[in-house]
Design a protein around this motif. Structure first.
Motif, PDB file in Angstrom:
ATOM      1  N   ALA A  64       5.635  -0.842  -8.245  1.00 21.91           N
ATOM      2  CA  ALA A  64       4.954   0.451  -8.338  1.00 21.91           C
ATOM      3  C   ALA A  64       5.572   1.338  -9.410  1.00 21.91           C
ATOM      4  N   GLY A  65       6.894   1.346  -9.502  1.00 23.49           N
ATOM      5  CA  GLY A  65       7.550   2.246 -10.436  1.00 23.49           C
ATOM      6  C   GLY A  65       7.673   1.720 -11.844  1.00 23.49           C
ATOM      7  N   TRP A  66       8.285   0.564 -11.996  1.00 26.78           N
ATOM      8  CA  TRP A  66       8.557   0.039 -13.331  1.00 26.78           C
ATOM      9  C   TRP A  66       7.280  -0.432 -14.018  1.00 26.78           C
ATOM     10  N   LEU A  67       6.452  -1.187 -13.302  1.00 25.28           N
ATOM     11  CA  LEU A  67       5.199  -1.627 -13.903  1.00 25.28           C
ATOM     12  C   LEU A  67       4.257  -0.444 -14.111  1.00 25.28           C
ATOM     13  N   GLY A  68       4.278   0.501 -13.170  1.00 27.58           N
ATOM     14  CA  GLY A  68       3.431   1.671 -13.310  1.00 27.58           C
ATOM     15  C   GLY A  68       3.762   2.497 -14.534  1.00 27.58           C
ATOM     16  N   SER A  69       5.038   2.547 -14.908  1.00 32.13           N
ATOM     17  CA  SER A  69       5.451   3.330 -16.072  1.00 32.13           C
ATOM     18  C   SER A  69       5.137   2.643 -17.392  1.00 32.13           C
ATOM     19  N   THR A  70       4.942   1.327 -17.365  1.00 31.83           N
ATOM     20  CA  THR A  70       4.710   0.586 -18.612  1.00 31.83           C
ATOM     21  C   THR A  70       3.272   0.097 -18.763  1.00 31.83           C
ATOM     22  N   ALA A  71       2.666  -0.333 -17.676  1.00 33.53           N
ATOM     23  CA  ALA A  71       1.331  -0.935 -17.759  1.00 33.53           C
ATOM     24  C   ALA A  71       0.226  -0.029 -17.254  1.00 33.53           C
ATOM     25  N   GLY A  72       0.580   1.076 -16.615  1.00 34.97           N
ATOM     26  CA  GLY A  72      -0.433   1.972 -16.090  1.00 34.97           C
ATOM     27  C   GLY A  72      -0.808   1.652 -14.655  1.00 34.97           C
ATOM     28  N   PHE A  73      -1.526   2.592 -14.039  1.00 35.25           N
ATOM     29  CA  PHE A  73      -1.831   2.467 -12.621  1.00 35.25           C
ATOM     30  C   PHE A  73      -2.842   1.367 -12.315  1.00 35.25           C
ATOM     31  N   THR A  74      -3.811   1.139 -13.194  1.00 33.62           N
ATOM     32  CA  THR A  74      -4.835   0.130 -12.897  1.00 33.62           C
ATOM     33  C   THR A  74      -4.223  -1.249 -12.733  1.00 33.62           C
ATOM     34  N   VAL A  75      -3.370  -1.636 -13.688  1.00 33.65           N
ATOM     35  CA  VAL A  75      -2.714  -2.945 -13.608  1.00 33.65           C
ATOM     36  C   VAL A  75      -1.765  -3.000 -12.420  1.00 33.65           C
ATOM     37  N   THR A  76      -0.971  -1.943 -12.262  1.00 31.79           N
ATOM     38  CA  THR A  76       0.038  -1.912 -11.204  1.00 31.79           C
ATOM     39  C   THR A  76      -0.607  -1.983  -9.823  1.00 31.79           C
ATOM     40  N   TRP A  77      -1.618  -1.183  -9.607  1.00 32.57           N
ATOM     41  CA  TRP A  77      -2.251  -1.167  -8.288  1.00 32.57           C
ATOM     42  C   TRP A  77      -3.045  -2.447  -8.038  1.00 32.57           C
ATOM     43  N   SER A  78      -3.492  -3.105  -9.103  1.00 38.15           N
ATOM     44  CA  SER A  78      -4.138  -4.416  -8.934  1.00 38.15           C
ATOM     45  C   SER A  78      -3.150  -5.430  -8.381  1.00 38.15           C
ATOM     46  N   VAL A  79      -1.923  -5.397  -8.916  1.00 39.59           N
ATOM     47  CA  VAL A  79      -0.881  -6.303  -8.418  1.00 39.59           C
ATOM     48  C   VAL A  79      -0.567  -5.996  -6.953  1.00 39.59           C
ATOM     49  N   ALA A  94       0.828  -1.209   0.000  1.00 33.27           N
ATOM     50  CA  ALA A  94       0.000   0.000   0.000  1.00 33.27           C
ATOM     51  C   ALA A  94       0.860   1.255   0.000  1.00 33.27           C
ATOM     52  N   GLY A  95       1.916   1.249   0.787  1.00 30.26           N
ATOM     53  CA  GLY A  95       2.765   2.438   0.889  1.00 30.26           C
ATOM     54  C   GLY A  95       3.469   2.783  -0.402  1.00 30.26           C
ATOM     55  N   SER A  96       3.791   1.784  -1.219  1.00 23.65           N
ATOM     56  CA  SER A  96       4.475   2.043  -2.484  1.00 23.65           C
ATOM     57  C   SER A  96       3.603   2.865  -3.433  1.00 23.65           C
ATOM     58  N   ILE A  97       2.292   2.661  -3.370  1.00 21.53           N
ATOM     59  CA  ILE A  97       1.387   3.453  -4.200  1.00 21.53           C
ATOM     60  C   ILE A  97       1.541   4.929  -3.866  1.00 21.53           C
ATOM     61  N   VAL A  98       1.584   5.230  -2.563  1.00 26.02           N
ATOM     62  CA  VAL A  98       1.687   6.623  -2.128  1.00 26.02           C
ATOM     63  C   VAL A  98       3.071   7.190  -2.418  1.00 26.02           C
ATOM     64  N   VAL A  99       4.117   6.460  -2.038  1.00 23.19           N
ATOM     65  CA  VAL A  99       5.474   6.999  -2.133  1.00 23.19           C
ATOM     66  C   VAL A  99       5.938   7.139  -3.576  1.00 23.19           C
ATOM     67  N   VAL A 100       5.668   6.116  -4.397  1.00 23.06           N
ATOM     68  CA  VAL A 100       6.214   6.088  -5.755  1.00 23.06           C
ATOM     69  C   VAL A 100       5.308   6.768  -6.769  1.00 23.06           C
ATOM     70  N   ASN A 101       4.016   6.511  -6.685  1.00 29.03           N
ATOM     71  CA  ASN A 101       3.103   6.906  -7.766  1.00 29.03           C
ATOM     72  C   ASN A 101       2.443   8.266  -7.575  1.00 29.03           C
TER      73      ASN A 101
END
Length: 429
Positions: free
Chosen positions: A362-377, A227-234
């Motif tokens: 949070a960072g690498w997947l978020g930059s390539t797959a978007g927030f929906t996929v990343t936050w689902s993981v 959960a914290g990675s969403i806040v800190v990274v994204n």
């Protein structure tokens, strides 16, 4: 408070608090520096920098804990602060992303060595048993409050200053911390009972693996990290690119998460007097799972605007505080007094191992797959960690005592187990 009447502890604690806030402000400024250098790829850059931070924490902290009794500790702590101050001072001068990575390795290696060294010093300065327990609690509270107040202070500062000026302020803070360390009388280290450095480094980890409630804490570390990675990274990319916000808006959204932490910090001490730590921490894990799931749903439906983000970030802050704040109490109740420094060092290292997993997601997947996929993981990891904690940490111990309560574990040798002592411990946490 009698604890803060101790001159050397007061100064050393002040050095720790200043260094903690320096690290917190540096994290906020680092996110903005990453956006300045990489724009839409800021999340990937920031997650790489933070992943390097976790590597240093996982690798360096156990080694520092193993060798700390062989070092001139006052000089060592002083030099660590000077190194951190110099590195932070150099950060606003970088022009390439790889420069950031090199400096972060140096900065976080120094930070990873500082914490176990500081923890090893406490029992030599604070010799009274009750005061020692309060000192550990004060250190835990300081870490929790840093996560709350650093974004708030950054938001206030960014209303008047550019983010690179934050680096100058944090550098000055590290140098002030170094001066306080130098003014402290720290006695020479007493040799540890463990002869091998490898054995000493692994002792705390072995304690975690053989203790049911501490295995549960490890699973909860994964929930917090997910959960914290969403806040800190994204947050930086979500606010700047998704919401069209400013640098100050980034800090204010981080402060929304901190506000959730503050809400819990005001009420949790009384709650822990009546409710077992396991129940509080499991509730926090459930809150974090709900928060990450809400983030997924809202971003998938395009409804994660300013209000939705502030609410979800605040919920995550609440959940993190519910899990993190009682951790020190559980550690102290689970091990003998002479094992407490090793247990805290192990928790420091193992908890950051969880972040080492979630930061890249949070960072690498978020930059390539978007927030929906990343936050689902990440929501899936939070749910898995919650389920794991409930399975690994039994509701009741072998004597029928609620696990995680102050009486769930036999007192350490030489420590009184009176109701007064246990109440003091819970209140301090």
């Amino acid at each position: 408070m009698r604890l803060f009447a101790l001159r050397d502890y007061r100064r050393l604690f002040g050095a720790q608090v200043i260094a903690l806030f320096g690290t917190g402000l540096t994290t906020v400024a680092l996110g903005l520096l990453a956006y300045d250098l990489a724009g839409p790829r800021a999340g990937a850059v920031l997650s790489t920098a933070l992943t390097l931070k976790m590597v240093m924490y996982v690798a360096v902290a156990p080694l520092a804990a193993a060798y700390v009794d062989r070092l001139p500790r006052r000089t060592f702590l002083f030099l660590l602060d000077v190194v951190r101050g110099a590195v932070v001072l150099a950060l606003p001068l970088v022009t390439e992303v790889w420069h950031v990575y090199v400096l972060i390795v140096l900065l976080q290696a120094a930070s990873a060595a500082f914490t176990p060294t500081f923890q090893a010093v406490i029992p030599d300065i604070v010799t009274d048993e009750a005061d020692y327990t309060r000192a550990l609690s004060a250190s835990q509270v300081a870490s929790t409050m840093e996560s709350l107040l650093s974004p708030v202070l950054a938001a206030a500062a960014l209303a008047f200053l550019s983010f690179d000026r934050l680096f100058l302020g944090t550098s000055a803070g590290f140098l002030l911390s170094a001066a306080l360390v130098l003014s402290t009388r720290i006695p020479d280290a007493r040799p540890s009972g463990r002869t091998g450095a490898r054995d000493r480094a692994a002792a705390g980890i072995r304690t975690f693996l053989r203790t049911p409630q501490l295995r549960g804490v490890l699973a909860l570390d994964l929930v917090v990290a997910a959960a914290g990675s969403i806040v800190v990274v994204n947050t930086v990319n979500h606010v700047r690119d998704g919401l069209g916000g400013t640098q100050s808006d980034v800090a204010r959204m981080l402060a929304a998460s901190g506000a959730g932490t503050l809400l819990v910090a005001l009420v949790l001490p009384r709650v822990l007097n009546r409710v077992a730590a396991r129940t509080v921490m499991a509730t926090g894990a459930g809150v974090l799972t709900v928060g990450t799931t809400a983030a997924v749903v809202l971003t998938a439906t395009g409804l994660l605007g300013w209000t939705g983000t502030a609410i979800v970030w605040s919920v995550i802050g609440v959940g993190m505080a519910l899990v993190i704040t009682p951790t020190g109490q559980v550690l102290r109740a689970s091990v003998a007094r002479n094992e407490i420094p090793e247990a805290f060092a192990a928790q420091f290292s193992l908890s950051h191992l969880a972040w080492l997993v979630t930061y890249p997601v949070a960072g690498w997947l978020g930059s390539t797959a978007g927030f929906t996929v990343t936050w689902s993981v990440l929501a899936g990891l939070a749910a898995a960690g919650t389920a794991g904690a409930l399975l690994l940490w039994p509701r009741r111990d072998g004597r029928g005592t609620p696990a995680g309560s102050a009486s769930a574990v036999p007192p350490a040798p030489g420590v009184r187990a009176s109701g007064t002592d246990r109440s003091t411990l819970v209140e301090a946490a």
